[in-house]
Each structure stands twice: as C-alpha cells, then as structure tokens.
Design an enzyme around this catalytic site. Structure first.
Site, PDB file in Angstrom:
ATOM      1  CG  ASP A 137     -46.254  23.584 -80.227  1.00 57.30           C
ATOM      2  OD1 ASP A 137     -47.330  23.909 -80.822  1.00 57.30           O
ATOM      3  OD2 ASP A 137     -45.100  23.370 -81.250  1.00 57.30           O
ATOM      4  N   GLY A 180     -49.678  21.845 -82.350  1.00 51.74           N
ATOM      5  CA  GLY A 180     -49.052  21.449 -81.072  1.00 51.74           C
ATOM      6  C   GLY A 180     -47.865  20.654 -81.619  1.00 51.74           C
ATOM      7  NE  ARG A 223     -75.432   9.910 -85.519  1.00 47.95           N
ATOM      8  CZ  ARG A 223     -75.553  11.179 -85.811  1.00 47.95           C
ATOM      9  NH1 ARG A 223     -74.979  12.342 -85.460  1.00 47.95           N
ATOM     10  NH2 ARG A 223     -76.629  11.442 -86.624  1.00 47.95           N
ATOM     11  NE  ARG A 281     -47.198  30.411 -85.338  1.00 52.45           N
ATOM     12  CZ  ARG A 281     -46.436  30.033 -86.246  1.00 52.45           C
ATOM     13  NH1 ARG A 281     -46.146  28.764 -86.136  1.00 52.45           N
ATOM     14  NH2 ARG A 281     -46.235  30.662 -87.234  1.00 52.45           N
TER      15      ARG A 281
HETATM   16  O1  F6P Z   1     -44.161  25.469 -82.730  1.00 47.24           O
HETATM   17  C1  F6P Z   1     -45.312  26.102 -82.865  1.00 47.24           C
HETATM   18  C2  F6P Z   1     -46.089  25.645 -84.131  1.00 47.24           C
HETATM   19  O2  F6P Z   1     -47.206  26.687 -84.384  1.00 47.24           O
HETATM   20  C3  F6P Z   1     -46.465  24.213 -84.190  1.00 47.24           C
HETATM   21  O3  F6P Z   1     -47.790  24.084 -83.562  1.00 47.24           O
HETATM   22  C4  F6P Z   1     -46.864  23.911 -85.606  1.00 47.24           C
HETATM   23  O4  F6P Z   1     -46.480  22.425 -86.015  1.00 47.24           O
HETATM   24  C5  F6P Z   1     -45.843  24.722 -86.228  1.00 47.24           C
HETATM   25  O5  F6P Z   1     -45.252  25.909 -85.380  1.00 47.24           O
HETATM   26  C6  F6P Z   1     -46.149  25.486 -87.540  1.00 47.24           C
HETATM   27  O6  F6P Z   1     -44.896  26.207 -88.226  1.00 47.24           O
HETATM   28  P1  F6P Z   1     -45.073  26.995 -89.382  1.00 47.24           P
HETATM   29  O7  F6P Z   1     -45.673  28.263 -88.946  1.00 47.24           O
HETATM   30  O8  F6P Z   1     -43.449  27.366 -89.358  1.00 47.24           O
HETATM   31  O9  F6P Z   1     -45.653  26.365 -90.535  1.00 47.24           O
END
Ligand code: F6P
Length: 374
Positions: A137, A180, A223, A281
């Site tokens: 994030d 994020g 557009r 991620r």
């Molecule tokens: O803090 C990292 C993050 O990937 C955020 O971007 C997201 O809101 C959150 O963790 C999601 O968490 P989890 O994997 O616990 O659903």
C-alpha cells in the site's frame, strides 16, 4: 547500549514481495555479526503459539526470488490486548530472545512498538525491536518506499497494458480497481505509468456525485475526440479505498452514459470492470524490491546487534531529517533509522490527509487530470 545476542524475525499483516529478501539479509548478516537468528511463523499469531523455526544459511538460500514470505503471515487482532502482549513477551523471554525484527505495515509496526513499550515490560526481560516497512500500500510515513510496492506497481502496469489492448480493440471504457486499502498511492502511480485517463483515489475526498461526473466527463471527452483510434479507449484506475464500491460506480456511470447517448448500442458505451485484487500482492519480487528488502534487512539487524531499538529502517535516499527523528544508517547511506513512534504518527497524518505529502499528491493529480482532458 547492550547489543542483541538472539534475534527473532517475523513477517506480519498482508505479505509483500521482497519480505523474503529482508529475512535472508537479516539472517545472514545477523549470524555473521555473531547473533543467533530464528524465525517466527505466521506473525504475531505464530509468536503466541510459540512457533519458532531455525533460520540457518541453508534455510534462507535462494528465497529472495520468491514472492510471499517463507515465514508465513497473519493478521492478529488479539495483539491489541495488553494481556496477549504479556503472553508474547513471556514466550520471547523463555526462548532467550532479546531482539525482534518485525517486517510489516502500519498495524504490525504498531504491535511491535507496544510489545517493546518499557512501561508494559516493567521489570520483565528487556526487548529491543526494529521495524521494516513492508506493505504494497505504501501507506507508511517516513520511508520513500515500503517493501513490495515496486513489484505491485509492476504487476498493475502489466495487467493494465493487457487490458489496454482489448479496450483499444473495442473502443471500451475500463474501470480497473487496484489494492491499496485507504491509500491511493498504487492507483496514482500506476495510472501515470500506464497512461490512464483518470485515477480515482480516496485522498481526493470527492463525494460520489463528483466521482461520477469526473468519469462521465472523461469518457465523453475521450470518445468525442477525432483522430487516432487509440484515443477512444478509456482506462480509469480506481483505488480500492474510494468509498464508492466499483460495481455501484459502473451502474451509475453506465446509466449516465446511456442518458447522454440514448440511441447508442449499449455494448458500445457500457463500462467494463476488472478488480485486480490479490493478484497485485503476489508474484516474484522485482529487482528493486529484492534490493530494498536486502538493504533494510541488513540495516535492521545491524541496528539490533549494535543495541539500537524502537526504530524503523527506512528508505530515503534524498531527504534529510531532524536529529531527534532519525539518523542515516552508518551501514547504508541511502537508509535511515527513524523513530518508530514518529513513523506511526506521520502514517496517521498521511492517511487522514493532514500530511503535506498527501495534499501535494491529491493536488498534483487534479492537475494531471486537467492536463489529460485538454
Ligand atoms: O495491506 C495490504 C492489503 O493487500 C491491502 O491493499 C488490502 O486492502 C488488504 O491487504 C487485503 O487484506 P486481506 O488479504 O487480509 O484481505
């Protein structure tokens, strides 16, 4: 300052690519400096389960290429309670651990600060801690980058480039939601990197109606342009922290676009939505994240061996900080050791919009969007 002799490493909260590089560097450098290094599985949850594992050179060889974290991670709400932290301190003391490296984001580093709070420790075994910023994030204060951000940005850019191909082929509008949490950094930076037409981020503080207006205006402007075909596709990057859910945004925008072009074929004007979710991620860490994790892991473990504590190892190649907040690491001129309490206070400012940096980011984006629509 007595240096730490037996150091534990844990990864906590959402995993981030590059955590393994940090574990590896801390384990190898710490051992070379004469300390015993062990790992804790599954963050604070594993700590409470007494789940320790060896981190010998063979255990960390080659791991810096892997995404996620070899130690596993978890979110542990129980750690908000003092009695739970007392139990964790007891387990660390039984294991003879006098130093702890916590690799994680905002919540994880807050947990570390409480764990090593001298008022909570009282006459118990002393504990030194150093935090490492790791969260895709990029919502932590006092570090230019957290571990994992660069890889996440690259993942978003790769996905958006693919979406842009099909969007261009069909002259379509795509709303792409990226992770994020409450921070728009990933949405903002990746929007620049992919040449998106609009970035939606929570820091702008815009209400739902203004967001809908903004999207519709962007779509109609793009557009309505004559000239090259490429210019008729619209890419909008939306941070997950924007208060309007993405499916609702689609419905409202589609309805407004139909009002503007009642005779148009709906499939031509409807938006498409892609939520990138946890894809953002994962993946192998970029070269930058491998280096960043390695550098911060090195700085963190050396700080503990030298007897330092209550700091976060930070990546700030250019900036200068007042002495009471932090100092450049003697082991890496691009890295700092900054006061962890000050980091967490600045993180609050960033997230609440009080920080000048947040206000600058939001203002800069308004200007970029105005320029794009000219
Ligand atoms: O803090 C990292 C993050 O990937 C955020 O971007 C997201 O809101 C959150 O963790 C999601 O968490 P989890 O994997 O616990 O659903």
């Amino acid at each position: 300052m007595a240096g730490c002799k037996r150091i534990a490493i844990l990864t906590s909260g959402g995993d981030a690519p590059g955590m393994n590089a940090a574990i590896r560097a801390a384990a190898l450098v710490g051992r070379a400096a004469g300390a015993d290094i062990v790992g804790v599985e599954r963050g604070y949850r594993g700590l409470l389960d007494d789940a320790f594992v060896p981190l010998m050179p063979g255990d960390v060889s080659g791991i810096l290429r892997e995404g996620g974290t070899i130690l596993g991670s978890a979110r542990c709400k129980d750690f908000h309670h003092r009695e739970v932290r007392d139990k964790a301190r007891g387990i660390l003391a039984n294991r003879g651990i006098d130093g702890l490296i916590v690799i994680g984001g905002n919540g994880s580093l807050t947990g570390a600060l409480h764990l090593a709070d001298p008022k909570e420790i009282g006459s118990g075994a002393p504990l030194k801690i150093i935090g490492l910023p790791a969260s895709i994030d990029n919502d932590l204060g006092m570090t230019g980058m957290s571990i994992g951000v660069d890889t996440a940005m690259n993942t978003i850019v790769e996905a958006c480039d693919k979406i842009a191909d099909t969007a261009t082929a069909h002259d379509r509008t795509f709303i792409i939601e990226v992770m994020g949490r409450d921070c728009g950094y990933l949405a903002m930076t990746s929007a620049i990197a992919v040449g998106a037409d609009l970035a939606l981020f929570p820091e702008s503080g815009k209400p739902e109606s203004a967001i809908i207006d903004q999207i519709v205006q962007t779509v109609l402007t793009v557009r309505g342009r004559s000239g090259s075909r490429r210019s008729r596709r619209v890419l909008i990057i939306k941070a997950e922290g924007v208060a309007v859910p993405t499916d609702r945004l689609k419905q409202l925008v589609d309805a407004r676009l139909r009002d503007h072009a009642p005779d148009a074929d709906p499939s031509g004007i409807e938006t498409r939505v892609t939520v990138l979710g946890h894809v953002v991620r994962g993946g192998r860490p970029s070269a930058f994240d491998r280096l960043l994790g390695s550098r911060l892991g090195n700085v963190a473990v050396r700080a503990l061996v030298a007897g330092d504590s209550h700091k976060m190892a930070a990546w700030m190649p250019q900036e200068d900080l007042p002495e009471e907040i932090g100092a450049r690491s003697p082991f890496d001129p691009k890295c700092w050791l900054v006061d962890l309490a000050a980091v967490l206070a600045e993180t609050e400012n960033l997230l609440s919009g009080r920080s000048p940096l947040t206000r600058w980011r939001a203002g800069a984006f308004d200007e970029i969007e105005d320029a794009l629509l000219l």
